[in-house]
Design a protein around this motif. Structure first.
Motif, PDB file in Angstrom:
ATOM      1  N   GLY A 195       0.839  -1.190   0.000  1.00 32.13           N
ATOM      2  CA  GLY A 195       0.000   0.000   0.000  1.00 32.13           C
ATOM      3  C   GLY A 195       0.870   1.233   0.000  1.00 32.13           C
ATOM      4  O   GLY A 195       2.081   1.151   0.213  1.00 32.13           O
ATOM      5  N   SER A 225      -0.131   4.283   4.879  1.00 24.43           N
ATOM      6  CA  SER A 225      -1.491   3.732   4.750  1.00 24.43           C
ATOM      7  C   SER A 225      -1.901   2.877   5.951  1.00 24.43           C
ATOM      8  O   SER A 225      -2.947   2.242   5.929  1.00 24.43           O
ATOM      9  CB  SER A 225      -1.617   2.907   3.460  1.00 24.43           C
ATOM     10  OG  SER A 225      -0.725   1.812   3.474  1.00 24.43           O
ATOM     11  N   SER A 245      -5.588   0.876   0.242  1.00 20.20           N
ATOM     12  CA  SER A 245      -5.769   2.211  -0.320  1.00 20.20           C
ATOM     13  C   SER A 245      -4.963   3.221   0.494  1.00 20.20           C
ATOM     14  O   SER A 245      -4.385   2.903   1.538  1.00 20.20           O
ATOM     15  CB  SER A 245      -7.252   2.590  -0.258  1.00 20.20           C
ATOM     16  OG  SER A 245      -7.634   2.787   1.106  1.00 20.20           O
ATOM     17  N   HIS A 246      -4.990   4.474   0.017  1.00 16.26           N
ATOM     18  CA  HIS A 246      -4.452   5.578   0.791  1.00 16.26           C
ATOM     19  C   HIS A 246      -5.297   5.728   2.056  1.00 16.26           C
ATOM     20  O   HIS A 246      -6.440   5.275   2.111  1.00 16.26           O
ATOM     21  CB  HIS A 246      -4.472   6.866  -0.056  1.00 16.26           C
ATOM     22  CG  HIS A 246      -3.669   7.977   0.543  1.00 16.26           C
ATOM     23  ND1 HIS A 246      -4.211   8.915   1.384  1.00 16.26           N
ATOM     24  CD2 HIS A 246      -2.354   8.280   0.434  1.00 16.26           C
ATOM     25  CE1 HIS A 246      -3.259   9.762   1.754  1.00 16.26           C
ATOM     26  NE2 HIS A 246      -2.128   9.397   1.200  1.00 16.26           N
ATOM     27  N   ILE A 287      -8.476  -2.664  -1.256  1.00 16.29           N
ATOM     28  CA  ILE A 287      -9.052  -2.377  -2.575  1.00 16.29           C
ATOM     29  C   ILE A 287      -9.003  -3.591  -3.498  1.00 16.29           C
ATOM     30  O   ILE A 287      -9.765  -3.685  -4.449  1.00 16.29           O
ATOM     31  CB  ILE A 287      -8.405  -1.146  -3.255  1.00 16.29           C
ATOM     32  CG1 ILE A 287      -6.888  -1.287  -3.332  1.00 16.29           C
ATOM     33  CG2 ILE A 287      -8.795   0.111  -2.546  1.00 16.29           C
ATOM     34  CD1 ILE A 287      -6.218  -0.146  -4.079  1.00 16.29           C
ATOM     35  N   GLU A 296      -3.773   5.123  -6.106  1.00 14.90           N
ATOM     36  CA  GLU A 296      -3.948   5.490  -4.704  1.00 14.90           C
ATOM     37  C   GLU A 296      -3.021   6.638  -4.308  1.00 14.90           C
ATOM     38  O   GLU A 296      -3.422   7.551  -3.594  1.00 14.90           O
ATOM     39  CB  GLU A 296      -3.702   4.289  -3.801  1.00 14.90           C
ATOM     40  CG  GLU A 296      -4.832   3.297  -3.809  1.00 14.90           C
ATOM     41  CD  GLU A 296      -6.181   3.930  -3.475  1.00 14.90           C
ATOM     42  OE1 GLU A 296      -6.247   4.730  -2.519  1.00 14.90           O
ATOM     43  OE2 GLU A 296      -7.148   3.637  -4.187  1.00 14.90           O
ATOM     44  N   GLN A 307      -4.209   9.923  -5.212  1.00 14.45           N
ATOM     45  CA  GLN A 307      -5.294  10.461  -4.385  1.00 14.45           C
ATOM     46  C   GLN A 307      -4.796  10.957  -3.038  1.00 14.45           C
ATOM     47  O   GLN A 307      -5.542  11.502  -2.249  1.00 14.45           O
ATOM     48  CB  GLN A 307      -6.347   9.366  -4.148  1.00 14.45           C
ATOM     49  CG  GLN A 307      -7.073   8.963  -5.410  1.00 14.45           C
ATOM     50  CD  GLN A 307      -7.937   7.728  -5.201  1.00 14.45           C
ATOM     51  OE1 GLN A 307      -8.374   7.451  -4.093  1.00 14.45           O
ATOM     52  NE2 GLN A 307      -8.181   6.990  -6.270  1.00 14.45           N
TER      53      GLN A 307
END
Length: 278
Positions: free
Chosen positions: A63, A67, A232-233, A239, A274, A277
């Motif tokens: 990740g 995260s 994900s972030h 995810i 990710e 974002q």
């Protein structure tokens, strides 16, 4: 994703681990926030994380930076409690309890005043077994790790890779079957890291402990794992879970195969989305 039959790989994988139906680890909808100490606002780190590790399975987590992967390990180890959700080890709920896992951190964390042999038996000393018995077992493990002759050496006398092998032996000698490996090779140079990956693969393929492995390296995750969770972030969510379709034993040549490169590209694309974002 062209050329990668994920459904087929999932089926193959489920057949491969069907005889390991017992769950070594299950996280069910685990969430965690921390207060940042500024006006009582909180930082949401993990959002309803559900994942599992079957007995004898090697599972990796990748990740974006920040995260919450380390927070996840602290929760599994019982050092902190989730705000919601449950954590089970070997089908027993252990949320907030310590003493159920074997842990290998990023740095070897060997005590400088203890010999290598006395470092690796540390966790076992608490079980009440005799020092003589433990040292004999440690000597056998250290020999397997290529550290024969270093039993009475001190950590500063060993290279980084040798220290990490000693830390891994300490984790393997722990009475706990589930191992948490937190980016154990991130501080090593590229050549030593590659050697340690090969060594870890050989050890795992022989002993088949249940492993949850955190890494920033997609290639490392693909080379070592049965399955990979992509986070994900922050706040971290799962995810995607990718089943790794490559048969074992695995060799480094695998990394040059078309299927490996395509799967690596797929995971890389997920992470780039990710990070964009973040």
């Amino acid at each position: 994703m062209n050329g990668i039959p994920l459904e087929q790989s999932t089926q193959t994988q489920s057949m491969a681990v069907s005889h390991h139906s017992e769950m070594a680890l299950q996280l069910s909808e685990v969430s965690k926030s921390f207060s940042n100490g500024q006006g009582g606002t909180s930082v949401h780190v993990l959002d309803q994380i559900s994942l599992d590790v079957k007995k004898g399975e090697f599972v990796s987590i990748i990740g974006p930076s920040g995260s919450g992967k380390s927070t996840l390990f602290h929760l599994i180890g019982g050092l902190i409690k989730p705000d919601q959700g449950t954590i089970s080890i070997h089908d027993q709920i252990v949320t907030g309890e310590t003493g159920h896992v074997s842990y290998m951190p990023q740095q070897p964390a060997l005590f400088p005043w203890r010999t290598i042999q006395d470092n690796v038996i540390l966790a076992q000393e608490l079980t009440g077994r005799s020092k003589k018995e433990l040292r004999s077992e440690a000597a056998s493990w250290l020999e397997k790790a290529g550290l024969k002759g270093y039993e009475n050496a001190y950590p500063h006398m060993l290279s980084g890779g040798m220290q990490q092998r000693a830390a891994f032996v300490r984790a393997m000698m722990s009475p706990h079957e589930l191992m948490l490996l937190d980016e154990p090779f991130s501080a090593l140079d590229a050549l030593t890291r590659s050697e340690m990956q090969r060594w870890l693969l050989a050890q795992w393929e022989e002993y088949r402990r249940s492993v949850l492995f955190v890494t920033h390296s997609i290639e490392e995750a693909l080379l070592l794992s049965d399955s990979i969770y992509v986070l994900s972030h922050r706040p971290a969510r799962v995810i995607e879970r990718v089943q790794v379709p490559f048969p074992r034993p695995r060799r480094e040549e695998l990394t040059r195969s078309t299927e490996f490169v395509e799967l690596k590209h797929h995971l890389s694309s997920l992470l780039k989305q990710e990070q964009g974002q973040g």
